[in-house]
Design a protein around this motif. Structure first.
Motif, PDB file in Angstrom:
ATOM      1  N   GLN A  87       0.835  -1.207   0.000  1.00 42.87           N
ATOM      2  CA  GLN A  87       0.000   0.000   0.000  1.00 42.87           C
ATOM      3  C   GLN A  87       0.869   1.257   0.000  1.00 42.87           C
ATOM      4  OE1 GLN A  87      -3.182   0.552  -0.169  1.00 42.87           O
ATOM      5  NE2 GLN A  87      -4.315  -1.256   0.440  1.00 42.87           N
ATOM      6  N   THR A  88       1.892   1.237   0.847  1.00 42.37           N
ATOM      7  CA  THR A  88       2.794   2.394   0.912  1.00 42.37           C
ATOM      8  C   THR A  88       3.519   2.591  -0.419  1.00 42.37           C
ATOM      9  OG1 THR A  88       3.113   2.012   3.283  1.00 42.37           O
ATOM     10  CG2 THR A  88       4.728   3.398   2.164  1.00 42.37           C
ATOM     11  N   ALA A  89       4.001   1.480  -0.996  1.00 41.39           N
ATOM     12  CA  ALA A  89       4.696   1.589  -2.283  1.00 41.39           C
ATOM     13  C   ALA A  89       3.753   2.074  -3.376  1.00 41.39           C
ATOM     14  CB  ALA A  89       5.280   0.217  -2.656  1.00 41.39           C
ATOM     15  N   TRP A  90       2.501   1.650  -3.310  1.00 43.75           N
ATOM     16  CA  TRP A  90       1.494   2.089  -4.293  1.00 43.75           C
ATOM     17  C   TRP A  90       1.293   3.604  -4.212  1.00 43.75           C
ATOM     18  CZ3 TRP A  90      -4.427   1.252  -3.597  1.00 43.75           C
ATOM     19  CH2 TRP A  90      -5.106   1.662  -4.750  1.00 43.75           C
ATOM     20  N   ARG A  91       1.160   4.080  -2.986  1.00 43.76           N
ATOM     21  CA  ARG A  91       0.951   5.521  -2.823  1.00 43.76           C
ATOM     22  C   ARG A  91       2.158   6.317  -3.318  1.00 43.76           C
ATOM     23  NH1 ARG A  91      -0.248   7.441   3.151  1.00 43.76           N
ATOM     24  NH2 ARG A  91       1.838   6.558   3.378  1.00 43.76           N
ATOM     25  N   LYS A  92       3.371   5.857  -2.996  1.00 38.09           N
ATOM     26  CA  LYS A  92       4.574   6.570  -3.448  1.00 38.09           C
ATOM     27  C   LYS A  92       4.700   6.533  -4.960  1.00 38.09           C
ATOM     28  CE  LYS A  92       7.304   5.806   0.755  1.00 38.09           C
ATOM     29  NZ  LYS A  92       8.511   5.150   1.324  1.00 38.09           N
ATOM     30  N   ALA A  93       4.374   5.382  -5.551  1.00 38.88           N
ATOM     31  CA  ALA A  93       4.442   5.278  -7.014  1.00 38.88           C
ATOM     32  C   ALA A  93       3.454   6.224  -7.673  1.00 38.88           C
ATOM     33  CB  ALA A  93       4.172   3.833  -7.445  1.00 38.88           C
ATOM     34  N   ASN A  94       2.263   6.341  -7.087  1.00 37.27           N
ATOM     35  CA  ASN A  94       1.266   7.268  -7.646  1.00 37.27           C
ATOM     36  C   ASN A  94       1.746   8.711  -7.565  1.00 37.27           C
ATOM     37  OD1 ASN A  94      -1.597   6.452  -8.594  1.00 37.27           O
ATOM     38  ND2 ASN A  94      -1.082   4.937  -7.033  1.00 37.27           N
ATOM     39  N   LEU A  95       2.310   9.074  -6.409  1.00 36.64           N
ATOM     40  CA  LEU A  95       2.792  10.443  -6.261  1.00 36.64           C
ATOM     41  C   LEU A  95       3.915  10.745  -7.246  1.00 36.64           C
ATOM     42  CD1 LEU A  95       2.758  10.755  -2.356  1.00 36.64           C
ATOM     43  CD2 LEU A  95       1.138  11.730  -3.993  1.00 36.64           C
ATOM     44  N   ALA A  96       4.839   9.764  -7.400  1.00 38.76           N
ATOM     45  CA  ALA A  96       5.940   9.967  -8.339  1.00 38.76           C
ATOM     46  C   ALA A  96       5.432  10.071  -9.764  1.00 38.76           C
ATOM     47  CB  ALA A  96       6.941   8.811  -8.216  1.00 38.76           C
ATOM     48  N   CYS A  97       4.495   9.207 -10.119  1.00 33.80           N
ATOM     49  CA  CYS A  97       3.936   9.245 -11.470  1.00 33.80           C
ATOM     50  C   CYS A  97       3.176  10.538 -11.715  1.00 33.80           C
ATOM     51  CB  CYS A  97       3.031   8.034 -11.684  1.00 33.80           C
ATOM     52  SG  CYS A  97       2.353   7.896 -13.349  1.00 33.80           S
ATOM     53  N   LYS A  98       2.419  10.964 -10.706  1.00 36.56           N
ATOM     54  CA  LYS A  98       1.669  12.218 -10.836  1.00 36.56           C
ATOM     55  C   LYS A  98       2.621  13.396 -11.081  1.00 36.56           C
ATOM     56  CE  LYS A  98      -2.615  10.936 -10.111  1.00 36.56           C
ATOM     57  NZ  LYS A  98      -3.677  11.145 -11.107  1.00 36.56           N
ATOM     58  N   MET A  99       3.698  13.402 -10.319  1.00 39.69           N
ATOM     59  CA  MET A  99       4.671  14.483 -10.495  1.00 39.69           C
ATOM     60  C   MET A  99       5.292  14.445 -11.888  1.00 39.69           C
ATOM     61  SD  MET A  99       6.597  14.490  -6.778  1.00 39.69           S
ATOM     62  CE  MET A  99       7.724  15.776  -7.313  1.00 39.69           C
ATOM     63  N   ALA A 100       5.612  13.229 -12.367  1.00 40.28           N
ATOM     64  CA  ALA A 100       6.193  13.114 -13.697  1.00 40.28           C
ATOM     65  C   ALA A 100       5.210  13.564 -14.767  1.00 40.28           C
ATOM     66  CB  ALA A 100       6.631  11.665 -13.945  1.00 40.28           C
ATOM     67  N   ILE A 101       3.960  13.136 -14.627  1.00 35.50           N
ATOM     68  CA  ILE A 101       2.941  13.543 -15.610  1.00 35.50           C
ATOM     69  C   ILE A 101       2.696  15.044 -15.540  1.00 35.50           C
ATOM     70  CG2 ILE A 101       0.500  13.311 -16.218  1.00 35.50           C
ATOM     71  CD1 ILE A 101       0.660  10.392 -15.392  1.00 35.50           C
ATOM     72  N   ASP A 102       2.672  15.572 -14.297  1.00 29.87           N
ATOM     73  CA  ASP A 102       2.494  17.023 -14.152  1.00 29.87           C
ATOM     74  C   ASP A 102       3.614  17.795 -14.842  1.00 29.87           C
ATOM     75  OD1 ASP A 102       1.042  16.981 -10.797  1.00 29.87           O
ATOM     76  OD2 ASP A 102       0.150  16.710 -12.777  1.00 29.87           O
ATOM     77  N   ASN A 103       4.844  17.320 -14.635  1.00 31.63           N
ATOM     78  CA  ASN A 103       5.978  18.002 -15.272  1.00 31.63           C
ATOM     79  C   ASN A 103       5.890  17.919 -16.791  1.00 31.63           C
ATOM     80  OD1 ASN A 103       7.101  18.719 -12.811  1.00 31.63           O
ATOM     81  ND2 ASN A 103       8.297  16.814 -12.660  1.00 31.63           N
ATOM     82  N   MET A 104       5.499  16.727 -17.276  1.00 27.27           N
ATOM     83  CA  MET A 104       5.359  16.567 -18.720  1.00 27.27           C
ATOM     84  C   MET A 104       4.254  17.464 -19.257  1.00 27.27           C
ATOM     85  SD  MET A 104       4.490  13.083 -20.840  1.00 27.27           S
ATOM     86  CE  MET A 104       2.859  13.038 -20.107  1.00 27.27           C
ATOM     87  N   GLU A 105       3.153  17.510 -18.510  1.00 20.97           N
ATOM     88  CA  GLU A 105       2.032  18.347 -18.955  1.00 20.97           C
ATOM     89  C   GLU A 105       2.398  19.827 -18.896  1.00 20.97           C
ATOM     90  OE1 GLU A 105      -1.692  15.428 -17.722  1.00 20.97           O
ATOM     91  OE2 GLU A 105      -1.192  17.163 -16.489  1.00 20.97           O
ATOM     92  N   LYS A 106       3.208  20.199 -17.918  1.00 15.95           N
ATOM     93  CA  LYS A 106       3.646  21.595 -17.857  1.00 15.95           C
ATOM     94  C   LYS A 106       4.476  21.970 -19.085  1.00 15.95           C
ATOM     95  CE  LYS A 106       3.699  21.986 -12.814  1.00 15.95           C
ATOM     96  NZ  LYS A 106       4.557  22.104 -11.599  1.00 15.95           N
ATOM     97  N   ASP A 107       5.356  21.040 -19.490  1.00 18.08           N
ATOM     98  CA  ASP A 107       6.155  21.296 -20.685  1.00 18.08           C
ATOM     99  C   ASP A 107       5.270  21.425 -21.924  1.00 18.08           C
ATOM    100  OD1 ASP A 107       8.820  19.087 -19.573  1.00 18.08           O
ATOM    101  OD2 ASP A 107       8.456  21.228 -19.166  1.00 18.08           O
ATOM    102  N   GLU A 108       4.228  20.545 -21.966  1.00 17.14           N
ATOM    103  CA  GLU A 108       3.330  20.607 -23.117  1.00 17.14           C
ATOM    104  C   GLU A 108       2.458  21.863 -23.082  1.00 17.14           C
ATOM    105  OE1 GLU A 108       2.764  15.743 -23.645  1.00 17.14           O
ATOM    106  OE2 GLU A 108       1.094  16.996 -22.962  1.00 17.14           O
TER     107      GLU A 108
END
Length: 230
Positions: A92-113
């Motif tokens: 559960q903890t790893a799932w939450r961390k993976a989601n946060l990391a993925c969200k940040m990566a997608i956010d950064n990508m979306e910011k660039d776009e």
């Protein structure tokens, strides 16, 4: 533990391991997910489903532990169940961390776009990202609360089991005390019976001697009266 129960426990353990590995693989996919948000949501839906299946199998194993006749078998299965619960919490903890990391990566990508798009499009995408993040966090929180409830139930069941064992121990002790008392009573009764038998034999002997003395006295008197000169 019967052989059929052994088979059921092994099958349950194998399924738990399978779901655990599938969850770990999905969490890794989430970490590496490049987007879009729909792909991430689909992965999270799969993880949530696997967690639900895993929890059910852990509950089945817990039920099997309570059905064991031997206390050692109960403890072994309960120990394995507790280990799987801890592993579930870790996932559960790893799932939450993976989601946060993925969200940040997608956010950064979306910011660039979004640097190449209009301001209105940027606002809409950010809102969608926030809504998705809030939904994911809500799902994770719900799963953690469910696990907490499961652990609380396990604690209560463990307390009930300890109380049952204590009651059984007292009952066995009391039964042993009763057996000791009964043994003492039987031993005393045996002594009394033997003593009574000896006294009865003594009484019979005294009666016989008294009767013999009486008969001898009668014979002596008769002899003196019938044959006074003898």
């Amino acid at each position: 533990m019967a052989s059929s129960v052994d088979v059921h426990v092994r099958i349950c353990g194998q399924e738990i391991i399978k779901y655990d590995l599938e969850i770990k693989a999905l969490i890794q996919d989430i970490r590496e997910c490049p987007g879009p948000q729909s792909a991430l949501l689909d992965l999270n839906a799969q993880v949530k489903e696997k967690f639900g299946q895993l929890r059910l199998r852990i509950q089945d194993m817990e039920q099997m532990s309570r059905e064991q006749d031997k206390e050692t078998d109960q403890l072994i299965i309960q120990k394995e169940t507790e280990s799987q619960r801890k592993q579930l919490l870790s996932n559960q903890t790893a799932w939450r961390k993976a989601n946060l990391a993925c969200k940040m990566a997608i956010d950064n990508m979306e910011k660039d776009e979004l640097l190449h798009t209009g301001e209105s499009s940027t606002i809409r995408q950010r809102k969608a990202t926030k809504v998705s993040l809030v939904q994911t966090s809500s799902d994770i929180t719900e799963s953690l609360m469910s696990i907490s409830r499961m652990m609380a139930e396990q604690v209560n069941q463990s307390e009930d089991s300890i109380g049952t064992l204590a009651t059984s121990s007292r009952t066995v002790h009391e039964t042993n005390e009763e057996f000791r008392n009964m043994t003492g009573t039987i031993h005393l009764g045996r002594k009394l019976i033997l003593k009574y038998n000896r006294r009865e034999l003594t009484d019979k002997l005294l009666i016989f001697l008294a009767l013999a003395l009486f008969l001898a006295t009668v014979l002596y008197i008769l002899k003196k009266r019938l044959f006074p000169f003898i």
